[in-house]
Design an enzyme around this catalytic site. Sequence first.
Site, PDB file in Angstrom:
ATOM      1  N   GLU A 123      13.769 -28.903  -0.343  1.00 21.34           N
ATOM      2  CA  GLU A 123      12.562 -29.403   0.350  1.00 21.34           C
ATOM      3  C   GLU A 123      10.914 -29.505   0.354  1.00 21.34           C
ATOM      4  OE1 GLU A 123      12.935 -28.149   4.752  1.00 21.34           O
ATOM      5  OE2 GLU A 123      15.380 -28.878   4.937  1.00 21.34           O
ATOM      6  N   GLU A 150      22.452 -29.126   3.231  1.00 23.97           N
ATOM      7  CA  GLU A 150      21.885 -28.745   4.906  1.00 23.97           C
ATOM      8  C   GLU A 150      21.898 -29.541   5.821  1.00 23.97           C
ATOM      9  OE1 GLU A 150      18.621 -25.957   5.104  1.00 23.97           O
ATOM     10  OE2 GLU A 150      18.333 -25.971   2.793  1.00 23.97           O
TER      11      GLU A 150
END
Length: 316
Positions: A135, A242
Amino acid sequence: MHFSSTVLALAATFTAANAAQKGYKGFNTGSTFSTGANKQQVDFAYEMKAAQELPNTDGAWTSVRLYTMIQGGTTDTPISAIPAAIETNSTLLLGLWASETSDVFQNEINALKNAITQYGTAFTDIVTGISVGSEDLYRASINGVGATPDQVVDYISQTRAAIKGTSLEGKPVGHVDTWDAFTAAANTAVISAIDFLGMDAYPYYQPSSPGGNAIGNANTTFWKAYTDTVGAAQGKPVWITETGWPIVGDTDGAAVPGADNARTYWQETICHALANDINMYYFQLQSSQGQVVNPDWGIKPAGDIVNEPARFELTC
Ligand SMILES: *[C@@H]1O[C@H](CO)[C@@H](O)[C@H](O)[C@H]1NC(C)=O
Ligand SMILES: *[C@@H]1O[C@H](CO)[C@@H](O)[C@H](O)[C@H]1NC(C)=O
């Protein structure tokens, strides 16, 4: 006409992007507990055994995704999740933490090389892939503390150079980010540099998606994110790295945490991914230990995660 050929092309891309996947099933795990205490080998092994013993899952949850190669509290000692995985017959999606300057990132590379030296093929045989970053592009776009696309590309080439000629060479090198970081035009150089995309997507956090973020729309929102990411993926496989639905915590717009909603999300979205053999790393197995977090995503409550029952039914 144009519209339907686009849809057909996307469907074909979707199939191509998934053909090479092996249906890995795993959980994300950090190097520390939410209290900040460093996890040790015994802690990682305990989580891995708990995952393999989840009821009604046939022992299929045998993989773990890491965010760093470095054991907490050390400079570049390999993370003790590695011997834990060898001990428990688990596989590992490795992660190198990339939101750092080049000299600090070098510690991740050193820990990776040290792991190859220390554990050899007992380690490298159980690696499903190597993610450079997590991320970073998303965080850079939000508050500037992530990494630029150029930096991520540089770290990917450093990682490829580090594994060249070792028994890790040939393992897929990827990058994990939010789905909308992958669909952003500014980040295409990262996609060109990797072998697979690790996509994070949380319909709970998407109140402005078409149809909103109530649980009843979550499956649609998730698969739109996935299909959009596949469309940006240059034909490369898109892994799910995720996703999840919180069990305890604040309502976010129309999104309500709870075991019933987590069960719905599992049955609709997770089971659809598993049925299609898409590599899947769920967030997450256990509630934070020793500290309440909001929201809390754990399938198992804090405490005895091996023996406490799951908070919702896991059959597909
Ligand atoms: C380890 O896992 C592999 C693949 O899932 C299986 O074939 C093997 O029997 C397992 N070994 C042990 C010692 O559990
Ligand atoms: C969830 O979305 C997938 C992909 O669009 C779809 O195939 C599936 O039928 C959906 N599940 C439900 C319960 O609507």
